[in-house]
Design a protein around this motif. Structure first.
Motif, mmCIF file in Angstrom:
data_model
loop_
_atom_site.group_PDB
_atom_site.id
_atom_site.type_symbol
_atom_site.label_atom_id
_atom_site.label_comp_id
_atom_site.label_asym_id
_atom_site.label_seq_id
_atom_site.Cartn_x
_atom_site.Cartn_y
_atom_site.Cartn_z
ATOM 1 N N UNK A 1 0.670 -1.049 -0.010
ATOM 2 C CA UNK A 1 -0.057 -0.049 0.058
ATOM 3 C C UNK A 1 1.024 1.329 0.007
ATOM 4 N N UNK A 2 0.443 1.973 -0.864
ATOM 5 C CA UNK A 2 1.141 3.330 -0.741
ATOM 6 C C UNK A 2 0.508 4.481 -0.219
ATOM 7 N N UNK A 3 1.034 5.444 0.643
ATOM 8 C CA UNK A 3 0.157 6.625 1.271
ATOM 9 C C UNK A 3 0.837 7.599 1.033
ATOM 10 N N UNK A 4 0.314 8.700 0.359
ATOM 11 C CA UNK A 4 0.702 10.127 0.245
ATOM 12 C C UNK A 4 0.364 10.991 1.516
ATOM 13 N N UNK A 5 1.139 11.935 1.604
ATOM 14 C CA UNK A 5 1.087 12.812 2.677
ATOM 15 C C UNK A 5 1.681 14.133 2.089
ATOM 16 N N UNK A 6 1.396 15.421 2.780
ATOM 17 C CA UNK A 6 2.061 16.610 2.741
ATOM 18 C C UNK A 6 1.272 17.736 1.934
ATOM 19 N N UNK A 7 0.180 17.094 1.358
ATOM 20 C CA UNK A 7 -0.510 18.176 0.736
ATOM 21 C C UNK A 7 -1.117 19.132 1.519
ATOM 22 N N UNK A 27 10.000 -0.567 -1.202
ATOM 23 C CA UNK A 27 9.892 0.133 -2.609
ATOM 24 C C UNK A 27 11.523 0.115 -3.117
ATOM 25 N N UNK A 28 12.421 -0.837 -2.412
ATOM 26 C CA UNK A 28 13.646 -0.863 -2.790
ATOM 27 C C UNK A 28 13.871 -1.038 -4.249
ATOM 28 N N UNK A 29 13.203 -1.892 -4.931
ATOM 29 C CA UNK A 29 13.420 -2.629 -6.096
ATOM 30 C C UNK A 29 12.181 -1.994 -7.112
ATOM 31 N N UNK A 30 11.852 -0.823 -6.727
ATOM 32 C CA UNK A 30 10.766 -0.385 -7.653
ATOM 33 C C UNK A 30 11.074 1.050 -7.808
ATOM 34 N N UNK A 31 10.633 1.354 -9.254
ATOM 35 C CA UNK A 31 10.594 2.890 -9.645
ATOM 36 C C UNK A 31 9.094 3.550 -8.981
ATOM 37 N N UNK A 32 9.263 4.485 -8.777
ATOM 38 C CA UNK A 32 8.320 5.371 -8.140
ATOM 39 C C UNK A 32 7.797 6.605 -9.025
ATOM 40 N N UNK A 33 6.611 6.767 -9.185
ATOM 41 C CA UNK A 33 6.326 8.120 -10.065
ATOM 42 C C UNK A 33 5.238 8.851 -9.374
ATOM 43 N N UNK A 95 2.937 6.104 -7.284
ATOM 44 C CA UNK A 95 2.527 4.959 -8.041
ATOM 45 C C UNK A 95 3.739 4.213 -8.278
ATOM 46 N N UNK A 96 3.771 3.046 -8.212
ATOM 47 C CA UNK A 96 5.182 2.171 -8.196
ATOM 48 C C UNK A 96 4.951 0.954 -9.106
ATOM 49 N N UNK A 97 6.452 0.668 -9.548
ATOM 50 C CA UNK A 97 6.138 -0.659 -10.503
ATOM 51 C C UNK A 97 7.599 -0.467 -10.835
ATOM 52 N N UNK A 98 7.943 -1.580 -11.873
ATOM 53 C CA UNK A 98 9.334 -2.003 -11.942
ATOM 54 C C UNK A 98 10.212 -0.821 -12.731
ATOM 55 N N UNK A 99 9.678 -0.102 -13.557
ATOM 56 C CA UNK A 99 10.343 0.865 -14.331
ATOM 57 C C UNK A 99 9.722 2.313 -14.502
ATOM 58 N N UNK A 101 8.205 5.022 -16.896
ATOM 59 C CA UNK A 101 7.626 5.327 -18.347
ATOM 60 C C UNK A 101 6.793 4.159 -18.702
ATOM 61 N N UNK A 102 6.329 3.485 -17.718
ATOM 62 C CA UNK A 102 5.294 2.276 -18.054
ATOM 63 C C UNK A 102 4.015 3.024 -18.447
ATOM 64 N N UNK A 103 3.000 2.271 -19.217
ATOM 65 C CA UNK A 103 1.843 2.857 -19.746
ATOM 66 C C UNK A 103 0.865 2.830 -18.411
ATOM 67 N N UNK A 104 1.098 2.122 -17.423
ATOM 68 C CA UNK A 104 0.082 2.143 -16.217
ATOM 69 C C UNK A 104 1.306 1.563 -15.033
ATOM 70 N N UNK A 105 0.824 1.739 -13.797
ATOM 71 C CA UNK A 105 1.839 1.205 -12.599
ATOM 72 C C UNK A 105 0.964 0.326 -11.788
ATOM 73 N N UNK A 106 1.529 -0.824 -11.343
ATOM 74 C CA UNK A 106 0.955 -1.874 -10.409
ATOM 75 C C UNK A 106 0.374 -1.460 -9.199
ATOM 76 N N UNK A 107 0.972 -0.275 -8.564
ATOM 77 C CA UNK A 107 0.626 0.040 -7.101
ATOM 78 C C UNK A 107 0.259 1.581 -7.246
#
Length: 118
Positions: A1-7, A27-33, A95-99, A101-107
């Motif tokens: 689960x990803x949780x944003x804050x700071x807005x 998140x260690x092995x995931x790109x984050x956008x 959002x997080x995924x392997x790389x 620039x992906x068209x969508x992200x898993x998380x």
């Protein structure tokens, strides 16, 4: 689960720092956008950082104003937003995924509202 804050609400020209904390996964092995979506508009990509932080991408409309960074020891990715403009008003999602620039992200997170207004 990803949780944003700071807005929040900030005046034009002000700054905010958004955080994206991962719980229950590393998140260690995931790109984050970071993405954003303003009312009545399509979701748009803002920035992305590679898994080890050696590569970053920015949309033209935030280049030079926003900085993405990560602290894998804290399982957190940050988006420092400076010189904010009213047109930056949106819900910001991480959002997080392997790389990047992906068209969508898993998380995805649930989003945090950023409002830039005087």
């Amino acid at each position: 689960q990803l949780v944003e804050s700071g807005g929040g609400l900030v005046q034009p020209g002000g700054s905010l720092r958004l955080s994206c904390l991962a719980s229950g996964r590393s998140l260690e092995h995931l790109a984050v956008a970071w993405f954003r979506q303003a009312p009545g508009k399509e979701r748009e990509a803002v920035s992305c950082i590679s898994d080890i932080g050696d590569s970053t991408d920015y949309a033209d409309f935030v280049m030079g104003r926003f900085t993405i960074s990560r602290d894998n020891s804290k399982n957190t990715v940050y988006l420092q937003m400076n010189r904010l403009k009213p047109e930056d008003t949106a819900v910001y999602y991480c959002a997080a995924d392997s790389f990047c620039g992906l068209p969508d992200y898993d998380f995805w997170g649930q989003g945090t509202q950023v409002t830039v207004s005087s």
